[in-house]
Design a protein around this motif. Structure first.
Motif, short mmCIF file in Angstrom:
data_model
loop_
_atom_site.label_atom_id
_atom_site.label_comp_id
_atom_site.label_asym_id
_atom_site.label_seq_id
_atom_site.Cartn_x
_atom_site.Cartn_y
_atom_site.Cartn_z
N GLY A 16 0.67 -1.32 0.41
CA GLY A 16 -0.06 -0.41 0.36
C GLY A 16 1.03 0.63 -0.52
O GLY A 16 0.52 2.21 -0.54
N LEU A 17 1.32 1.04 0.46
CA LEU A 17 2.66 1.98 0.69
C LEU A 17 3.52 2.50 -0.41
O LEU A 17 3.67 3.83 -1.29
N LEU A 18 3.98 1.60 -1.07
CA LEU A 18 4.34 1.91 -2.84
C LEU A 18 2.79 2.63 -3.01
O LEU A 18 3.44 2.85 -4.21
N MET A 19 2.32 1.86 -3.50
CA MET A 19 1.23 3.02 -4.23
C MET A 19 1.26 4.75 -3.34
O MET A 19 0.93 4.85 -5.47
N GLY A 33 11.91 5.26 -9.54
CA GLY A 33 10.73 5.99 -9.55
C GLY A 33 10.15 5.89 -11.01
O GLY A 33 8.25 5.25 -10.49
N SER A 34 10.10 5.97 -11.91
CA SER A 34 9.79 6.29 -13.05
C SER A 34 9.08 5.11 -14.07
O SER A 34 8.89 4.08 -14.25
N LEU A 35 10.79 3.59 -13.33
CA LEU A 35 9.57 2.36 -13.45
C LEU A 35 9.04 1.63 -12.69
O LEU A 35 8.45 1.18 -13.32
N LEU A 36 9.02 1.77 -11.75
CA LEU A 36 7.39 1.80 -10.95
C LEU A 36 6.44 2.38 -11.48
O LEU A 36 5.22 1.69 -11.40
N GLU A 37 6.89 3.62 -11.73
CA GLU A 37 5.21 4.56 -12.02
C GLU A 37 4.54 3.72 -13.70
O GLU A 37 3.38 4.11 -13.38
N VAL A 70 -5.51 -1.94 -1.02
CA VAL A 70 -7.11 -2.11 -1.88
C VAL A 70 -7.47 -0.69 -1.96
O VAL A 70 -7.59 0.05 -2.88
N VAL A 71 -8.09 0.39 -0.99
CA VAL A 71 -8.21 2.04 -0.88
C VAL A 71 -7.24 2.84 -1.62
O VAL A 71 -7.15 2.91 -2.90
N ALA A 72 -5.73 2.08 -1.85
CA ALA A 72 -4.86 3.06 -3.01
C ALA A 72 -5.37 2.76 -4.22
O ALA A 72 -4.74 3.73 -4.64
N TRP A 73 -4.79 1.54 -4.23
CA TRP A 73 -5.12 0.71 -6.08
C TRP A 73 -6.57 1.60 -6.69
O TRP A 73 -6.71 2.39 -7.85
N VAL A 74 -7.76 1.47 -5.62
CA VAL A 74 -8.64 2.04 -6.06
C VAL A 74 -9.18 3.76 -6.14
O VAL A 74 -9.52 4.19 -7.55
N ASN A 75 -8.56 4.26 -5.87
CA ASN A 75 -8.36 5.80 -5.61
C ASN A 75 -6.99 6.06 -6.84
O ASN A 75 -7.47 6.79 -7.58
N LEU A 76 -5.99 5.11 -7.18
CA LEU A 76 -5.25 5.52 -8.36
C LEU A 76 -5.86 5.37 -9.24
O LEU A 76 -5.89 6.12 -10.28
N PHE A 77 -6.73 4.39 -9.30
CA PHE A 77 -6.57 3.47 -10.74
C PHE A 77 -8.62 3.09 -10.71
O PHE A 77 -9.04 2.50 -12.09
N GLY A 78 -9.62 3.34 -10.16
CA GLY A 78 -10.70 3.34 -10.05
C GLY A 78 -11.04 3.75 -11.21
O GLY A 78 -12.18 3.28 -11.37
N GLY A 79 -11.22 5.25 -11.64
CA GLY A 79 -12.22 5.73 -12.30
C GLY A 79 -11.83 5.23 -13.78
O GLY A 79 -12.77 5.71 -14.82
N LEU A 80 -10.29 4.26 -13.98
CA LEU A 80 -10.51 3.87 -15.11
C LEU A 80 -10.93 2.74 -16.02
O LEU A 80 -10.96 2.47 -16.49
N LEU A 81 -11.55 2.28 -14.82
CA LEU A 81 -12.30 0.86 -14.83
C LEU A 81 -13.95 1.47 -14.93
O LEU A 81 -14.30 0.35 -15.57
#
Length: 306
Positions: A16-19, A33-37, A70-81
């Motif tokens: 979660g912290l990575l996200m 950083g760019s590789l992870l992103e 889960v919350v971090a991923w949804v916050n970042l990418f949930g809108g793309l679903l």
């Protein structure tokens, strides 16, 4: 069940912290950083793996800790679903890295011609294949311009076509003015930024690409035309901070009006969207990925309200 699975809980928190803190990971060492992103959405695959492990371990602690990624991923990418595509577009554009090693440029050109696009950008044009693309696309597109290894084909009039210096030593970008059906004019940039590699001794070798992104961003920012579109292979995703000179001033068609992630590379099993359609002063109303051609990239398209 609260004492079991402490290691799993720690792994969930770290995921979660990575996200959450991906922007804090420095690029000083191997552009990590760019590789992870670049592959940031794929961190979400760690959630079901840890969930299964937590259930097998019967660990309530690990299950609670999983809420963070889960919350971090949804916050970042949930809108793309969700499907954000709409109607009302009056121009269809497409871009495709046709691959210098494409074994059948004729078939690729015919696929592009049949796409229904009004404006098409092609990257990685070779001297050997260029006559084929010119011949096949001339049947559909009345106007075209080629500079170096990039080209622009259009059903609408083109003017002022010229190369754009993105600090590579040879031409891999151009800019032209397109006149829409209602007489409005907008600038179109076609760009193919330098390739990146992951090397054991050097990490994510993206420095040349990053320099080209800065030069491209400066050119777009200085363009006197208020309506500007960028089509091309940027060898980077919208999440990559090193593309901020470009992405900070333009909207992604996929992000604003797409359905899903729209990954475009590699064609056999797409894992990242490194091909982009971006714009400012215009509204994307739909964006999609087209079927594979003979290239290692998938072509992408968007409907735009000029």
């Amino acid at each position: 069940m609260w004492r079991r699975g402490v290691v799993l809980a720690v792994l969930a928190v770290l995921l979660g912290l990575l996200m959450v803190l991906h922007a804090k990971i420095p690029n000083a060492v191997g552009n990590m950083g760019s590789l992870l992103e670049t592959f940031l959405p794929w961190l979400g695959l760690g959630v079901p793996v840890l969930l299964i492990a937590a259930l097998l371990r019967r660990s309530a602690t690990a299950l609670v800790a999983l809420l963070l990624p889960v919350v971090a991923w949804v916050n970042l990418f949930g809108g793309l679903l969700t499907d954000k595509s709409g109607t009302g577009g009056n121009l269809t554009v497409a871009t495709h890295n046709v691959d210098a090693g494409n074994a059948d440029p004729t078939a690729t050109a015919r696929d592009i011609a049949a796409s229904g696009a009004d404006v098409v950008a092609l990257e990685e044009l070779t001297p050997a294949a260029l006559p084929t693309y010119r011949r096949e696309l001339a049947k559909t597109f009345r106007y075209h311009a080629v500079e170096g290894t990039v080209g622009l084909w259009s059903k609408r009039p083109l003017s002022d076509a010229a190369p754009v210096d993105i600090k590579m030593g040879w031409t891999r970008a151009l800019r032209a003015t397109v006149t829409a059906a209602d007489g409005q004019q907008f600038a179109v940039y076609v760009a193919h930024l330098p390739s990146v590699r992951v090397k054991v001794e050097a990490g994510f070798t993206a420095n040349q690409r990053d320099g080209s992104a800065r030069a491209l961003g400066e050119a777009i920012a200085a363009d006197p035309v208020p309506k500007v579109m960028l089509l091309g292979d940027l060898n980077g995703t919208m999440n990559d901070r090193s593309l901020a000179p470009v992405t900070s001033q333009m909207r992604s068609a996929q992000g604003a009006a797409g359905d899903g992630f729209g990954f475009s590379w590699p064609a056999g099993f797409a894992m990242a969207r490194i091909d982009q359609i971006m714009m400012k002063g215009m509204d994307p109303v739909a964006a999609w990925t087209m079927p594979a051609t003979g290239s290692d990239h998938l072509p992408i398209a968007a409907s735009v309200k000029v």
